[in-house]
Enzyme design. Structure first.
Site, PDB file in Angstrom:
ATOM      1  N   ASP A   3      75.994  52.026  36.493  1.00 38.87           N
ATOM      2  CA  ASP A   3      77.406  51.882  36.135  1.00 38.87           C
ATOM      3  C   ASP A   3      77.557  51.017  34.892  1.00 38.87           C
ATOM      4  O   ASP A   3      77.337  49.807  34.924  1.00 38.87           O
ATOM      5  CB  ASP A   3      78.182  51.264  37.299  1.00 38.87           C
ATOM      6  N   ASP A  30      81.986  55.307  30.212  1.00 40.87           N
ATOM      7  CA  ASP A  30      81.644  54.761  31.528  1.00 40.87           C
ATOM      8  C   ASP A  30      80.801  55.762  32.310  1.00 40.87           C
ATOM      9  O   ASP A  30      81.249  56.866  32.600  1.00 40.87           O
ATOM     10  CB  ASP A  30      82.935  54.442  32.302  1.00 40.87           C
TER      11      ASP A  30
END
Length: 1433
Positions: free
Chosen positions: A1097, A1311
């Site tokens: 992440d 992201d």
């Protein structure tokens, strides 16, 4: 990190030549995703004149109490009030003498320009002190004089020319006294009144230096003219520099014998500040007044209320006696004549009064000014306030021992208005009167308008609020003030109140007695002139005036006096002395307040409950339509039969079948419950060697294990109870005394509490999904059915992290097995009632019990959960103190799961947008208000009950509706019972208040709650309310719309069982729920190394994995890490930089360990200890000392594919930052490719792997673009998106659409933890329209996938043309392959665009990044996309 439940796995899309792409469809699978001497002491006796009621406190002198905002916005104006709203007050239109305060005010003003002038009479009782006819006449004469000589007149212009000369010849027509704005607001008001009185006595015109805000605070007091000194006055620039050394200072000139009595000076400066000397004090001498009286211009600087000393001047004595026959009314009359708040300030006064004070039977003002150093609140001050208000019978004492049964009728309601720089004193008072009943039965509400922390007199809004608070205090019935506080002096004088004065504490100890009643309402003169005008030396003033008397000291010690008070009563001037002794510091010479008995204040009649609370004959009212049974002892559980008095009748009626079922259950529980023979026999089955040897006499049991937070516990018990009724089992709840402290027993003549000595209690903590008796684990191990059904007990794991085998509980076949097991032990934190409808054997019964399916918890909750007397006291006291008198009550429950503590601007904006767009609360009026008489409907009071762990949202809403009027003219009061900061479920009082707040929310008329909040679910269910749900924010961007209306009052089931009972495999029970779309990396932790997979992440920082002992964990594919088995594990201390870098942490001082809580935008979270460990990556490269979170409480549906998460953000906790590397890259495989692994490369490997692919970083297929930083979101990687092309057309978008704003909002981040790309709403709308126009397929509006734009696929379609999609970043144009933005779902026959809209921040998601090697170069601040077959790396 994203966790959108509507995303599905992608199918591969083939690219064709030309301007379009074609798509090949294959079978789809659920997609993964995640989503804060030398010093001279005057040896003369210091004396204190105590003007009428004021007492003396002992402290530093010139401080004045402001209180307010450091906000820079302007004021919102007041509105004209209808006297009809105040039935107990004379209508201003019916009695002009009331309107003009008995002739004190002049008529003829434009009322709209200054609403307060003639409206004030509506808000306060008539004054018992009438102005003398002589004073009224004198004021009218002064007004004419001011009009003749004031600014802009010929007389003024002529007098102004005199300032050009040093001396003048003869007397001019007009003389002036100029008051210089100086010191705090309270001092300014008092000193200005003094200077005005002096102007009256000497026939001078008063002109007021406006300073920074005088014209913003006060209306003009004189008709047809202005008291404000013109801006072009020639001496204005000199005001700041005026002092005792100024050449024209009268005291200095007298001292230096520089006055020529034969000549008249053009102006004099009078220094009457607290530090003035003996020569300055000669101002109060008769002879000096003769000389001063000839000077046309007097410039006065003072911070004192020097009115008492004017009585020392013989030439004024007779005039003063005629003006004020009641000597103690000087400021009372002059203050109400001079000081009329401007419309802006009056708006603050009236809105606050109507929202919080209007409906009280009695109003108590408490003004707290503390001069101690250090941050408050101070306990000794709190003790003093409590002692004073209780001993003087202003507020009642509390009963800390027991909740008493009282008649349910509205008792007397006292509203306490607290003004202080600190919120601590009001919070303590509020908590005390909420937590405990009063011995008198009175209800106490505590309110504080503002709490600024420190004085900010340079700020306009601060002073505006300070004036509003002084005025509000003056509207109270009884007043308590701190000694030496000019803030309090103004309030008592305006209100005509004789306050109780809090004595000055010594050595941080509350004095005894704590306070004394002042003898008059007049302010004190803190620095009286102890000067003998004849001898021209310091003297005891008491010898000069016949009606002065001394108060003798109790101590005979020798003192050197330095400070004094001067005060006047109707009969005499009183002098009191204070000083320093030679050894003990400050000594109180005598307690100078003369205590005179006061007649008791007449209490207003008790008002009735807003709802009719007379006892009704109909049984249905108290028994909720038969839901409850009679026969309980009412005193043991007051809430059971009183609750109907506090809420509207439910529109949902319990079915007759449900009532019958409840009565049958009650008989079963009475026959089989604890203490009965069947229970004893059934429990023996649980003991070793007893299985099968005893009969349970037909009684079977389900035991609910106490688990999770209070909201989860309540909704899960309701679910287990429903299951018990469906299966004829007896429900027993674990929880012991704490559970009994919160809830009454729901079943008559028996108990639902599991006995303390229950055989299996000691084993509860060890029950888990791998326990020998766990139902799911036994199925997993293929234990045969007969073996299962012969067991004495089974453990059912139905918590949020349950697995597929646990979920078989909801299969009919398994229910058939479970029915033979006498004891079921269940752990759950879910409202799983909806899934019981999926079990065929229960479906018909449930349909008969609940014809209205959305009312399950509404009926069961009101049947089961009756607050204990302790909690009921909290509920009823708060309701009556803050909510009962409202016309409408709005509940607002705020639960924020964001990792950052404090108040989120995005959440604030979302809340305001929701409540205003849905017409729950009115919008604000920013312009000037119209002059009109509103109707009573316009003055409707809405009370907003806010529940939140933080006070920030409450303060914002309260301030917003205080500072601004509403467009509807409605009055809005904001209330919040508590703000604990963080959940403290282990604390009894925390749980009591939490349960009380849920119940209070259920008593509101309309309710707004946060998504995923069980706290809100309980409230809406009990109240039968269809709440407005605040949609979950993703990546700190506001959803649009901000909220939506729930379809029913029932709670949501957060973890429904996606399981096909026939196929014995996972399935989707509803088309709106999908799988997850995260990408995983392989690594090992500890020594010896333990392998696990973690989610990658780039949108967060923390590295973490689940650790033993796990109190709340999800299922993971690898064993849970045990730190005790690793030799390299080490806890991080509280002083560590890593601990400081956490957004939320708590120092466990006993263990010197850093506890953390880390939350994500999808409400998932991890809690545990921060530690360091050795991490090993796939290349066998081990790195020690990496900081990570060892999570023992972890929640979130998106985590289960892995065993934790690796944050790659910019923050200090991320893996990249800890390795001190400036480069990393990842290559994400196609999501539908379950065989291939995605790769992560760090350091030199990151650029090296690009070279291995044969790519040239400067080549055409390689795209490099710049990265941006955002100080407000330092962990994110921002891209500069400049435009988008669809097909052959570049979309027409504003240049600022994707720009990063100065306030930190907007922009686009890249992201890896968010599935699809989200574009700013306006941009997505344009893209959607263009995309639709270029597709040849019809649009699918079914919403079956949850994606925003889908198309219907033709039968047997293999190749579909789709338009090109190009993102134009700064530095490069990135054209995406079709598979990176189109999603095909053959099961529903749709093709969808894998993009959505957002409000604010845009996100470039991982679907768009698949099969690119994405290289982040943090040294160059660039990101590079290299087309790569990631599965082959």
């Amino acid at each position: 990190m994203d966790q959108n439940p509507y995303r599905r796995r992608l199918s591969p899309i083939r690219t064709t030549t030309g301007g379009s792409k074609s798509v090949n469809f294959s079978e789809l699978f659920p997609m993964k995703y995640l989503s804060s001497g030398t010093m001279k002491l005057t040896r003369t006796f210091t004396t204190c004149l105590i003007l009428f009621s004021v007492l003396v406190a002992f402290s530093m002198i010139f401080h004045q109490h402001p209180s307010d905002s450091n906000r820079i916005m302007g004021f919102a104006e007041a509105r004209v009030l209808d006297a009809g709203v105040f039935p107990n007050v004379t209508n201003i239109d019916s009695n002009d003498s009331d309107k003009l305060l008995g002739g004190l005010l002049a008529s003829g003003f434009n009322e709209e320009s200054c609403l307060s002038r003639y409206q004030a009479v509506l808000y306060r009782k008539p004054s018992p002190y009438k102005p003398s006819p002589y004073l009224v006449s004198k004021l009218r004469n002064y007004e004419m004089h001011h009009k003749r000589c004031g600014p802009g007149t010929e007389s003024y212009k002529k007098a102004l020319k005199q300032l050009d000369q040093e001396h003048i010849d003869g007397d001019g027509e007009c003389k002036y006294v100029v008051w210089v704005s100086f010191s705090g607001l309270g001092n300014r008001i008092l000193s200005l009144a003094s200077v005005f009185l002096y102007a009256l006595l000497t026939d001078r015109v008063l002109l007021v230096d406006r300073g920074k805000d005088m014209d913003d605070l006060f209306c003009e007091p004189f008709p047809g003219t202005s008291w404000l000194l013109p801006l072009d006055f020639p001496m204005t620039d000199q005001f700041d520099g005026l002092n005792q050394k100024s050449s024209r200072c009268y005291g200095s000139m007298v001292k230096n014998q520089a006055i020529d009595t034969e000549k008249i000076l053009s102006y004099l400066y009078l220094h009457l500040v607290h530090d003035y000397g003996d020569h300055d004090k000669m101002f109060f001498c008769e002879g000096d007044q003769t000389l001063i009286g000839k000077v046309p211009w007097l410039i006065v600087k003072t911070d004192n209320y020097f009115v008492p000393s004017l009585w020392l001047i013989p030439g004024f004595d007779d005039e003063l006696n005629k003006l004020f026959p009641q000597k103690a009314t000087v400021f009372h009359h002059l203050g109400r004549y001079l000081f009329h708040p401007t419309n802006q300030v009056w708006g603050l006064v009236t809105r606050y009064y109507e929202a919080y004070l209007l409906h009280a039977d009695e109003k108590i003002g408490i003004q707290v000014r503390v001069f101690d150093e250090g941050a408050g609140p101070f306990q000794h001050v709190m003790d003093q306030i409590s002692s004073c208000t209780q001993k003087e019978k202003l507020l009642p004492e509390v009963d800390t021992l027991v909740e008493r049964s009282r008649q349910v009728r509205t008792p007397k309601h006292k509203a306490v208005l607290v003004t202080s720089l600190s919120s601590g004193y009001s919070e303590n008072l509020k908590s005390m009167y909420w937590e405990y009943p009063t011995i008198t039965g009175e209800i106490i509400g505590v309110h504080q308008p503002s709490q600024e922390g420190y004085q900010q007199t340079e700020k306009k809004m601060h002073n505006g609020k300070a004036l509003a608070e002084m005025y509000l205090l003056s509207l109270t019935d009884n007043l308590v003030t701190s000694a030496w506080s000019t803030f309090g002096y103004v309030a008592q004088g305006l209100g005509g109140l004789k306050p109780w004065i809090l004595y000055k504490p010594e050595n941080r100890t509350a004095p005894d007695p704590a306070c004394g009643r002042a003898m008059s309402m007049e302010p004190c003169f803190h620095a009286p002139p102890f000067y003998d005008c004849k001898a021209k030396t310091g003297i005891d003033t008491g010898k000069l005036v016949p009606h002065v008397r001394h108060l003798k000291r109790e101590s005979d010690d020798l003192c050197f006096f330095s400070y004094s008070f001067f005060h006047v009563t109707d009969e005499e001037v009183i002098v009191a002395m204070f000083g320093y002794d030679q050894g003990n510091g400050f000594v109180e010479a005598s307690r100078i307040i003369r205590m005179e008995p006061e007649p008791n204040v007449t209490s207003s009649d008790d008002s009735t409950l807003q709802r009719d609370q007379e006892q009704k004959d109909s049984v249905d009212l108290s028994l909720l339509g038969g839901l409850l049974v009679s026969g309980f002892k009412k005193e043991s559980c007051l809430s059971r039969y009183q609750s109907y008095l506090y809420r509207k009748a439910s529109p949902y009626k319990p079915s007759l079948h449900l009532l019958s079922k409840l009565r049958a259950y009650e008989e079963l529980h009475k026959r089989c419950g604890p203490g009965t023979r069947p229970y004893t026999n059934a429990e023996r089955l649980l003991k070793p060697k007893q299985t099968g040897e005893m009969e349970s006499e037909g009684c079977k049991y389900v035991v609910w294990m106490s688990f999770s937070g209070l909201g989860n516990r309540i909704i899960s018990i309701a679910s287990v109870f429903l299951y018990a009724m469906l299966t004829d089992r007896v429900l027993l709840v674990e929880g012991g005394e704490q559970f009994a402290d919160l809830f009454c027993e729901p079943f008559l003549d028996t108990t639902w509490l599991l006995p303390k000595d229950f055989t299996l209690t000691n084993q509860f903590s060890g029950f888990g999904q791998n326990s020998a008796h766990c139902h799911g684990d036994m199925l997993k191990r293929l234990i045969n059915e007969s073996s299962v059904s012969s067991l004495s007990h089974l453990y059912l794991h139905l918590a949020h992290d349950y697995n597929e085998h646990d979920k078989m509980f909801f299969c009919a076949e398994d229910q058939n097995i479970l029915k033979n097991v006498p004891w079921l032990i269940m752990r759950t934190n879910n409202f799983f009632a909806p899934s019981l409808f999926l079990i065929p054997s229960f479906e018909e019964e449930l349909g008969m019990m609940f014809p209205e399916k959305g009312t399950v918890f509404h009926h069961l909750g009101r049947y089961l959960f009756h607050p204990s007397n302790q909690v009921w006291g909290l509920i009823t006291r708060y309701y009556q103190a803050y909510l009962a008198k409202a016309d409408e009550r709005i509940g607002l429950q705020i639960r924020v799961f964001d990792e950052k503590s404090g108040v989120s601007p995005q959440v604030t904006k979302q809340i305001i947008s929701c409540v205003q767009n849905e017409d729950l609360l009115p919008k604000l009026s920013k312009g000037e208000e119209q002059h009109k008489q509103p109707s009573e409907e316009d003055s409707k009071l809405k009370s907003v009950l806010v529940t939140s762990l933080t006070t920030g949202y409450f303060e914002i809403l309260k301030t917003m509706y205080w500072e601004n009027p509403t467009v509807t003219k409605e009055v809005v009061g904001i209330h919040q019972p508590s703000h604990e900061g963080h959940q403290q479920t282990e604390k009894l009082m925390h749980n009591r208040k939490a349960w009380a707040e849920m119940y209070l929310l259920s008593l509101t008329d309309k309710l707004v709650i946060s998504a995923w909040s069980t706290f809100g679910y309980v409230a809406q269910g009990l109240g039968g309310l269809r709440a407005w749900i605040l949609y979950k924010q993703e990546n700190q961007t506001n959803p649009n719309p901000p909220c939506g209306r729930a379809m029913s009052p029932d709670p949501c089931f957060h973890a429904p069982p996606y399981y096909d009972c026939k196929a014995k495999q996972g399935t989707d029970t509803a088309p709106t729920h999908g799988g997850s779309g995260e990408f995983l990396m392989e690594l090992s932790i500890g020594n010896p190394a333990v392998k696990y997979a973690a989610i990658v992440d780039t949108g967060s920082d923390l590295i973490w994995t689940q650790c033993k002992p796990c109190t709340e964990c999800f299922d993971q594919p690898t064993p849970i890490f045990d730190p005790e088995k690793s030799s390299s594990y080490s806890k991080v201390g509280c002083s560590s930089g890593l601990c400081d870098a956490l957004p939320r942490s708590n120092c466990n001082e006993d263990k010197d360990s850093c506890e953390y809580l880390y939350t994500y935008g999808d409400y998932s979270s991890t809690r545990g200890l921060l530690a360091t460990e050795t991490f090993t990556f796939e290349d066998e490269n081990s790195i020690s000392g990496i900081g990570f979170g060892c999570g023992v409480e972890n929640e979130g549906d998106g985590f289960s594919q892995g065993s934790g998460l690796v944050g790659l953000g910019r923050g200090p906790l991320s893996l990249i930052s800890q390795l001190k590397e400036t480069k990393f890259s990842y290559c994400l495989t196609s999501i539908e490719d379950s065989e291939a692994s995605s790769s992560l490369f760090i350091g030199s490997l990151a650029s090296g792997i690009v070279n291995k692919t044969g790519a040239n970083l400067d080549g055409e297929v390689t795209k490099t673009m710049s990265l941006l930083r955002n100080p407000d979101q330092p962990s994110f990687y921002y891209l500069e998106l400049q435009g988008i092309t669809v097909g052959a057309k570049r979309l027409s978008l504003e240049k600022s659409t994707f720009e990063l704003s100065e306030d930190g909002t907007g922009g686009m981040i890249i992201d890896s933890g968010t599935t699809i790309t989200y574009l700013e709403e306006t941009a997505f709308k344009v893209l959607k329209e263009e995309f639709t126009s270029r597709m040849s397929l019809p649009v699918d509006d079914s919403g079956s996938t949850g994606l925003d734009l889908c198309f219907k696929l033709p039968n047997a379609a293999k190749n579909i043309a789709v338009p090109k999609l190009i993102f134009h970043f700064k530095g490069a144009d990135l054209e995406l392959p079709g598979e990176n933005y189109m999603v095909a779902d053959s099961s529903t026959g749709v093709l969808c665009l894998a993009m959505g809209s957002s409000n604010g921040m845009s996100i470039f998601g991982n679907v768009q990044q698949q099969n690119f090697n994405v290289l982040h170069d943090l040294e160059k601040e660039t990101v590079t996309f290299v087309p790569t077959e990631c599965g082959k790396l």
